[in-house]
Write a protein that holds these residues in place. Structure first.
Motif, PDB file in Angstrom:
ATOM      1  N   MET A   8       0.812  -1.217   0.000  1.00 19.83           N
ATOM      2  CA  MET A   8       0.000   0.000   0.000  1.00 19.83           C
ATOM      3  C   MET A   8       0.847   1.270   0.000  1.00 19.83           C
ATOM      4  SD  MET A   8      -3.279   0.519   2.489  1.00 19.83           S
ATOM      5  CE  MET A   8      -4.650   1.563   2.024  1.00 19.83           C
ATOM      6  N   VAL A   9       1.947   1.245   0.752  1.00 22.98           N
ATOM      7  CA  VAL A   9       2.751   2.464   0.889  1.00 22.98           C
ATOM      8  C   VAL A   9       4.171   2.325   0.359  1.00 22.98           C
ATOM      9  CG1 VAL A   9       1.391   3.236   2.867  1.00 22.98           C
ATOM     10  CG2 VAL A   9       3.493   1.928   3.258  1.00 22.98           C
ATOM     11  N   GLY A  10       4.560   1.124  -0.077  1.00 22.21           N
ATOM     12  CA  GLY A  10       5.849   0.962  -0.724  1.00 22.21           C
ATOM     13  C   GLY A  10       7.042   0.702   0.159  1.00 22.21           C
ATOM     14  N   CYS A  11       6.824   0.406   1.441  1.00 17.09           N
ATOM     15  CA  CYS A  11       7.963   0.110   2.315  1.00 17.09           C
ATOM     16  C   CYS A  11       8.248  -1.396   2.314  1.00 17.09           C
ATOM     17  CB  CYS A  11       7.702   0.602   3.742  1.00 17.09           C
ATOM     18  SG  CYS A  11       6.295  -0.165   4.572  1.00 17.09           S
ATOM     19  N   GLU A  12       9.336  -1.799   2.949  1.00 16.05           N
ATOM     20  CA  GLU A  12       9.730  -3.207   2.977  1.00 16.05           C
ATOM     21  C   GLU A  12       9.108  -3.976   4.140  1.00 16.05           C
ATOM     22  OE1 GLU A  12      13.993  -3.272   3.092  1.00 16.05           O
ATOM     23  OE2 GLU A  12      14.153  -1.670   1.599  1.00 16.05           O
ATOM     24  N   PHE A  13       8.887  -3.291   5.250  1.00 17.63           N
ATOM     25  CA  PHE A  13       8.440  -3.925   6.486  1.00 17.63           C
ATOM     26  C   PHE A  13       7.405  -3.000   7.136  1.00 17.63           C
ATOM     27  CE2 PHE A  13       9.362  -4.899  11.101  1.00 17.63           C
ATOM     28  CZ  PHE A  13       8.911  -6.211  11.084  1.00 17.63           C
ATOM     29  N   PRO A  14       6.242  -3.522   7.575  1.00 22.29           N
ATOM     30  CA  PRO A  14       5.143  -2.650   8.027  1.00 22.29           C
ATOM     31  C   PRO A  14       5.310  -2.096   9.440  1.00 22.29           C
ATOM     32  CG  PRO A  14       4.457  -4.928   8.210  1.00 22.29           C
ATOM     33  CD  PRO A  14       5.831  -4.949   7.561  1.00 22.29           C
ATOM     34  N   LEU A  15       6.480  -1.510   9.687  1.00 25.64           N
ATOM     35  CA  LEU A  15       6.751  -0.839  10.950  1.00 25.64           C
ATOM     36  C   LEU A  15       6.747   0.658  10.679  1.00 25.64           C
ATOM     37  CD1 LEU A  15       7.635  -0.760  13.931  1.00 25.64           C
ATOM     38  CD2 LEU A  15      10.007  -0.988  13.137  1.00 25.64           C
ATOM     39  N   PHE A  16       5.768   1.361  11.230  1.00 27.31           N
ATOM     40  CA  PHE A  16       5.589   2.784  10.977  1.00 27.31           C
ATOM     41  C   PHE A  16       6.182   3.575  12.137  1.00 27.31           C
ATOM     42  CE2 PHE A  16       2.875   0.651   8.155  1.00 27.31           C
ATOM     43  CZ  PHE A  16       2.612   1.489   7.084  1.00 27.31           C
ATOM     44  N   ALA A  17       7.157   4.421  11.814  1.00 29.28           N
ATOM     45  CA  ALA A  17       7.911   5.155  12.828  1.00 29.28           C
ATOM     46  C   ALA A  17       7.435   6.597  12.892  1.00 29.28           C
ATOM     47  CB  ALA A  17       9.405   5.100  12.514  1.00 29.28           C
ATOM     48  N   PHE A  18       6.551   6.872  13.849  1.00 29.43           N
ATOM     49  CA  PHE A  18       6.074   8.240  14.018  1.00 29.43           C
ATOM     50  C   PHE A  18       7.070   9.021  14.858  1.00 29.43           C
ATOM     51  CE2 PHE A  18       4.091  11.415  16.719  1.00 29.43           C
ATOM     52  CZ  PHE A  18       3.486  12.226  15.779  1.00 29.43           C
ATOM     53  N   SER A  19       7.425  10.219  14.381  1.00 26.07           N
ATOM     54  CA  SER A  19       8.384  11.046  15.117  1.00 26.07           C
ATOM     55  C   SER A  19       8.226  12.502  14.718  1.00 26.07           C
ATOM     56  CB  SER A  19       9.817  10.599  14.829  1.00 26.07           C
ATOM     57  OG  SER A  19      10.755  11.447  15.466  1.00 26.07           O
ATOM     58  N   HIS A  20       8.552  13.396  15.655  1.00 25.33           N
ATOM     59  CA  HIS A  20       8.605  14.818  15.351  1.00 25.33           C
ATOM     60  C   HIS A  20       9.974  15.190  14.794  1.00 25.33           C
ATOM     61  CE1 HIS A  20       4.741  15.627  17.213  1.00 25.33           C
ATOM     62  NE2 HIS A  20       5.110  14.894  18.242  1.00 25.33           N
ATOM     63  N   CYS A  21      10.859  14.224  14.673  1.00 28.33           N
ATOM     64  CA  CYS A  21      12.228  14.480  14.251  1.00 28.33           C
ATOM     65  C   CYS A  21      12.492  13.917  12.856  1.00 28.33           C
ATOM     66  CB  CYS A  21      13.204  13.874  15.257  1.00 28.33           C
ATOM     67  SG  CYS A  21      14.933  14.126  14.823  1.00 28.33           S
ATOM     68  N   ARG A  22      12.946  14.755  11.955  1.00 26.26           N
ATOM     69  CA  ARG A  22      13.189  14.334  10.580  1.00 26.26           C
ATOM     70  C   ARG A  22      14.265  13.254  10.497  1.00 26.26           C
ATOM     71  NH1 ARG A  22      16.247  19.909   8.575  1.00 26.26           N
ATOM     72  NH2 ARG A  22      18.254  19.490   9.582  1.00 26.26           N
ATOM     73  N   ASP A  23      15.252  13.295  11.414  1.00 25.92           N
ATOM     74  CA  ASP A  23      16.323  12.305  11.396  1.00 25.92           C
ATOM     75  C   ASP A  23      15.787  10.902  11.649  1.00 25.92           C
ATOM     76  OD1 ASP A  23      19.110  14.041  11.637  1.00 25.92           O
ATOM     77  OD2 ASP A  23      17.401  15.010  12.594  1.00 25.92           O
ATOM     78  N   VAL A  24      14.830  10.794  12.586  1.00 26.63           N
ATOM     79  CA  VAL A  24      14.216   9.500  12.877  1.00 26.63           C
ATOM     80  C   VAL A  24      13.431   9.010  11.673  1.00 26.63           C
ATOM     81  CG1 VAL A  24      12.514   8.299  14.313  1.00 26.63           C
ATOM     82  CG2 VAL A  24      14.116   9.917  15.361  1.00 26.63           C
ATOM     83  N   VAL A  25      12.655   9.899  11.073  1.00 25.61           N
ATOM     84  CA  VAL A  25      11.827   9.547   9.913  1.00 25.61           C
ATOM     85  C   VAL A  25      12.689   8.991   8.787  1.00 25.61           C
ATOM     86  CG1 VAL A  25      10.339  10.492   8.092  1.00 25.61           C
ATOM     87  CG2 VAL A  25      10.006  11.194  10.482  1.00 25.61           C
ATOM     88  N   ALA A  26      13.744   9.709   8.430  1.00 22.24           N
ATOM     89  CA  ALA A  26      14.600   9.281   7.321  1.00 22.24           C
ATOM     90  C   ALA A  26      15.324   7.980   7.643  1.00 22.24           C
ATOM     91  CB  ALA A  26      15.613  10.382   6.986  1.00 22.24           C
ATOM     92  N   ALA A  27      15.832   7.860   8.870  1.00 21.83           N
ATOM     93  CA  ALA A  27      16.575   6.656   9.242  1.00 21.83           C
ATOM     94  C   ALA A  27      15.674   5.424   9.258  1.00 21.83           C
ATOM     95  CB  ALA A  27      17.223   6.847  10.617  1.00 21.83           C
TER      96      ALA A  27
END
Length: 372
Positions: A8-27
């Motif tokens: 549905m969203v194009g990722c490899e593994f369905p673990l969604f990382a919510f964060s207010h930090c762009r570094d966490v999102v990208a990593a």
């Protein structure tokens, strides 16, 4: 292993990382998960800057944005934050000044500040427009039923719309509204949450949606800190996991080093659902901040007054804590879920994603071997 959400969203593994930090999102996205940037507090210009940075650092991997478009515009957009701040009772202003004085923190640093427009629907729509100018693969609505404008914009751009819920009834309202993904967050979760536990909420929401004749996927949220927990939630019918607190002790997170140490040292009983930060119940790390309010017996102000009063004070406390002020360190707090009892050290975001994958596989293998 193919998953519905990865397709549905194009990722490899369905673990969604919510964060207010762009570094966490990208990593998280680079490691095969799916980073989601919490953009509620950004101006459109700030969000544009953050998304440009993510685009440059995500290595072409998918990510999403979490915004807030309220169902009803709570405050007229012509009303400034200064005008709203003026509604804060003097008793409350005096109380937080006393907290700062007792901790040896500059009172001026903790003054409520205004000059910006109050939260309003049009701002949320502007954030949405900024988001759609980037290669986002998911839009999430942070609070309440996703409004028709958001649903329509998602369909126009071919981007699935997710919505967070804390109760079965809320999930059914979201289904009726036309969202594509439900994020069901139990009361163990950090930030704004209800009072139903994740282990009860997930099967209840999954069953209710199925009985309503829908096949909308449900992401499990609230206290999920390991791949084994994620596997358990998916055994109950969830399509993946949505996690926020697990990233807070990582070096990439927006949290201070002082707070990271507090998380690692804390246990699952060291959080509190309190209104004394935003005006609505949200789970945070328990600190002397909450004890002082309890001792004073002052009820929380409604949203957004409580946020406008508390946030500048808490930011000043955090800065003083970083500088070594022990009293400020005791007051320091942030949103975090009960799963912090499972955080034993500071791990990088990429390592956390890999640990989730390993734990997830192990959890399913253990379940399969148990029924052989």
């Amino acid at each position: 292993m193919p998953f519905k959400m990865t397709e549905m969203v194009g990722c490899e593994f369905p673990l969604f990382a919510f964060s207010h930090c762009r570094d966490v999102v990208a990593a998280a996205s680079r490691a095969g998960g799916f980073g989601v940037l919490g953009a509620v507090s950004y101006t459109p210009e700030q969000l544009e800057h953050e998304l440009n940075w993510i685009d440059d650092h995500v290595e072409g991997k998918p990510y999403g944005v979490d915004v807030l478009i309220p169902e009803i515009q709570a405050v007229d957009k012509s009303v400034t934050a200064d005008a709203i701040i003026a509604q804060i009772p003097s008793e409350y202003r005096d109380f937080v000044r006393q907290i700062l004085r007792d901790a040896g923190v500059s009172e001026e640093a903790g003054n409520p500040h205004g000059g910006n427009q109050a939260p309003n629907t049009s701002l949320g729509q502007e954030l949405l427009e900024v988001s759609f100018n980037h290669p986002v693969r998911l839009i999430a609505n942070a609070l309440g039923t996703a409004p028709p404008e958001m649903i329509a914009a998602g369909k126009k751009h071919g981007i699935p719309v997710a919505a967070l819920v804390g109760a079965k009834e809320h999930a059914l309202k979201q289904v009726e509204a036309g969202v594509d993904i439900i994020v069901a967050q139990g009361g163990e979760g950090g930030g704004h949450c209800g009072d139903v536990s994740t282990v009860v909420l997930i099967p209840e929401v999954v069953r209710a949606i199925r009985e309503a004749g829908s096949d909308i996927p449900v992401l499990a949220a609230g206290g999920i800190m390991t791949g084994e927990q994620m596997a358990g939630m998916m055994a109950m019918g969830a399509a993946g996991a949505w996690c926020g607190s697990v990233w807070l002790a990582s070096p990439e997170a927006e949290t201070t080093e002082i707070f990271r140490k507090k998380i690692i040292a804390a246990g699952s009983r060291d959080t509190i659902r309190s209104k004394h930060r935003t005006g609505k119940f949200s789970r945070q790390l328990k600190s002397e901040w909450h004890e002082r309010w309890a001792q004073a017996g002052l009820p929380a102000l409604p949203m957004p007054l409580m946020s406008l009063l508390a946030e500048p004070v808490l930011r000043a406390i955090d800065q003083a804590a970083i500088g070594g002020n022990a009293k400020a360190q005791a007051l320091s707090s942030y949103w975090v879920g009960q799963g912090l009892g499972l955080v034993q050290n500071s791990r990088g975001v990429g390592t956390i994603v890999q640990d989730f994958k390993t734990g997830f596989a192990r959890g399913f293998e253990d379940l399969a071997s148990a029924v052989e």
